[in-house]
Write a protein that holds these residues in place. Structure first.
Motif, short mmCIF file in Angstrom:
data_model
loop_
_atom_site.label_atom_id
_atom_site.label_comp_id
_atom_site.label_asym_id
_atom_site.label_seq_id
_atom_site.Cartn_x
_atom_site.Cartn_y
_atom_site.Cartn_z
N ASN A 14 -1.32 14.29 11.59
CA ASN A 14 -0.89 13.20 10.70
C ASN A 14 -0.48 11.92 11.42
O ASN A 14 -0.78 10.83 10.97
N VAL A 15 0.28 12.09 12.49
CA VAL A 15 0.97 10.92 13.04
C VAL A 15 0.06 10.14 13.98
O VAL A 15 -0.54 10.71 14.90
N LYS A 16 -0.03 8.85 13.74
CA LYS A 16 -0.95 8.02 14.52
C LYS A 16 -0.28 7.35 15.70
O LYS A 16 -0.95 6.93 16.64
N GLY A 76 -10.48 9.57 22.61
CA GLY A 76 -10.91 8.89 21.41
C GLY A 76 -10.25 9.41 20.15
O GLY A 76 -9.86 8.65 19.31
N THR A 77 -10.08 10.67 20.08
CA THR A 77 -9.65 11.18 18.78
C THR A 77 -8.15 11.11 18.59
O THR A 77 -7.69 10.73 17.54
N GLY A 78 -7.47 11.46 19.59
CA GLY A 78 -6.03 11.50 19.39
C GLY A 78 -5.34 10.28 19.94
O GLY A 78 -4.20 10.02 19.69
N ALA A 89 0.86 -1.18 0.00
CA ALA A 89 0.00 0.00 0.00
C ALA A 89 0.90 1.24 0.00
O ALA A 89 1.96 1.23 0.63
N THR A 90 0.47 2.28 -0.68
CA THR A 90 1.38 3.41 -0.91
C THR A 90 0.90 4.71 -0.26
O THR A 90 1.33 5.80 -0.65
N ASP A 91 0.03 4.60 0.71
CA ASP A 91 -0.39 5.81 1.44
C ASP A 91 0.40 5.91 2.75
O ASP A 91 0.95 4.91 3.22
N ALA A 92 0.42 7.09 3.32
CA ALA A 92 1.22 7.30 4.53
C ALA A 92 0.69 6.51 5.73
O ALA A 92 1.44 6.17 6.64
N ASP A 93 -0.61 6.20 5.70
CA ASP A 93 -1.16 5.34 6.75
C ASP A 93 -0.52 3.96 6.72
O ASP A 93 -0.64 3.19 7.67
N THR A 97 -8.22 3.67 16.30
CA THR A 97 -7.80 2.70 17.30
C THR A 97 -6.29 2.71 17.46
O THR A 97 -5.73 1.95 18.19
N THR A 98 -5.67 3.62 16.73
CA THR A 98 -4.23 3.48 16.63
C THR A 98 -3.43 4.39 17.55
O THR A 98 -2.44 3.98 18.09
#
Ligand code: FER
Length: 415
Positions: free
Chosen positions: A218-220, A305-307, A161-165, A282-283
């Protein structure tokens, strides 16, 4: 060890553990990995490792990289990729227990898959030291190669997969510095950042993080680890403090009584790999549940929940140690694994499975540490139907545990 007074034990555990969630910036104190997590295990499926493959670069000729593909790798799927960097004396085989032998990424991934504890992913281990005037320059010069030669080659050559996620960056020591230096300025490329024992090549947060809001957006997962006695710990703590001051969620995992060692790096990769590429919501900040002492184990996960948050619970005791990890920050994504739970928690059976033993290091000698093995029956409890080895499912566990707990307490109060 049989536990006769479960409500008391559970309550005690909760009292001990819950406050940790309120101090998300404290070191995480994730539980120790189970025995054998970094050793070659003939009884489980192995991924395939393409060792020391060559790929073209624009400015440095052909360069070497090793690539681990997971068991069952199939071109009918697109896999996420973690780019995993070595230390000052290393190369593309160091994370494979060869050469300078800095880690056992292949064994750890095999272990995690055997327990269903990680998403299928590809691990790319480049030789990350280019030509240059000194080591700082040699490691710095890899940044351009990573972004403009290696990633395009990986994405052409493997089914990814080629997305930043779907991209993570990680590494140890000089590679930890690279992880900070290449990860934070490129949060449009990497959404997971995991530096271990970062070396003096680590740039200042003010140099790599120009825009805190962008990083938050951006960063999970930011996973920073170091041994508590590592003389280089200041590089990691500097970022931990900066991120705290700017309210950026992150996990700060300090390995107690460890220096600049492979033990730290294997544990770190084990902890990082199971928290990346999880579904959105969830990450961020998988809090990790603590081990247990005399009774069951439970951990508290991230609180929001969000961050996401990196709250971690856990307490060591004298009894069996339970393996636990929790995901915080689940908002529910409808994907079926973790919908609708705010704040993750973790409970598991003791250790891994029936034995419940959890040990400070690999029992097989892969890790260069001499911490004594402690093993016992692993008093613990588990939620029926749960999969204790799957962090992204732990949010659900917390809800179940809370229900058990409060009904137990209510019963006691009534009685
Ligand atoms: C230093 C201490 C450690 C240094 C580099 C390192 C370039 C790197 C260690 C490693 O990668 O394992 O002063 O300066």
């Amino acid at each position: 060890m049989p536990i006769k007074n479960w409500p008391a034990v559970i309550s005690l555990s909760v009292l001990t553990v819950l406050p940790a969630a309120a101090y998300a910036s404290d070191p995480a104190n994730l539980p120790l990995p189970p025995r054998g997590f970094d050793a070659k295990d003939a009884s489980i499926p192995h991924g395939k490792v393409d060792v020391s493959v060559s790929y073209p670069t624009r400015n440095y000729g052909m360069r070497k990289v090793s690539v681990y593909t997971p068991p069952g790798y199939s071109t009918s799927q697109k896999y996420p990729v973690v780019y995993l960097h070595h230390g000052i004396g290393g190369n593309e085989v160091s994370w494979l227990g060869r050469g300078s032998d800095e880690g056992n990424a292949d064994n750890i991934m095999d272990y995690l898959y055997s327990k269903e504890m990680a998403k299928p992913m590809i691990v790319v281990m480049p030789s990350g030291k280019m030509d240059g005037a000194d080591d700082f320059a040699r490691f710095a010069n890899f940044g351009d190669v990573l972004l403009h030669d290696l990633i395009p080659w990986v994405e052409k050559t493997y089914s990814v997969a080629t997305d930043a996620d779907s991209r993570a960056i990680s590494g140890l020591s000089m590679g930890g510095g690279q992880t900070f230096n290449f990860g934070f300025p490129n949060t449009d490329v990497f959404h997971y950042i995991g530096p271990y024992s970062a070396a003096p090549n680590t740039q200042q947060p003010s140099q790599t993080i120009k825009n805190v809001a962008t990083v938050k957006e951006n960063v999970k997962l930011i996973f920073i680890s170091c041994g508590s006695t590592d003389g280089l710990i200041g590089n990691s703590k500097n970022y931990h403090d900066f991120l705290d001051q700017n309210n950026v969620d992150h996990i700060y995992q300090i390995e107690p009584n460890e220096g600049h060692t492979k033990t730290v790096w294997n544990r770190s990769f084990y902890n990082f790999a199971q928290r990346i590429f999880l579904d959105r919501g969830t990450t961020s900040g998988g809090g990790a549940g603590g081990a247990d002492g005399t009774g069951g184990a439970n951990g508290t996960g991230g609180a929001d929940g969000t961050g996401g948050a990196n709250g971690t619970g856990g307490s060591d005791g004298t009894g069996g140690a339970g393996e636990a990890a929790g995901n915080g920050g689940s908002t529910g994504d409808g994907s079926g694994n973790s919908g609708g739970v705010t704040g993750g928690g973790a409970v598991t059976t003791g250790g891994s499975g029936a034995t419940g033993g959890q040990v400070p290091s690999s029992g097989s000698g892969d890790t260069d540490q001499d911490t004594p093995v402690t093993e016992d029956s692993g008093c613990s409890f588990s939620v029926p139907g749960s999969n204790p080895g799957t962090p992204w499912r732990f949010g659900i566990h917390l809800a179940a545990i809370a229900a058990v707990l409060f009904s137990a307490r209510a019963r006691r109060n009534r009685g």
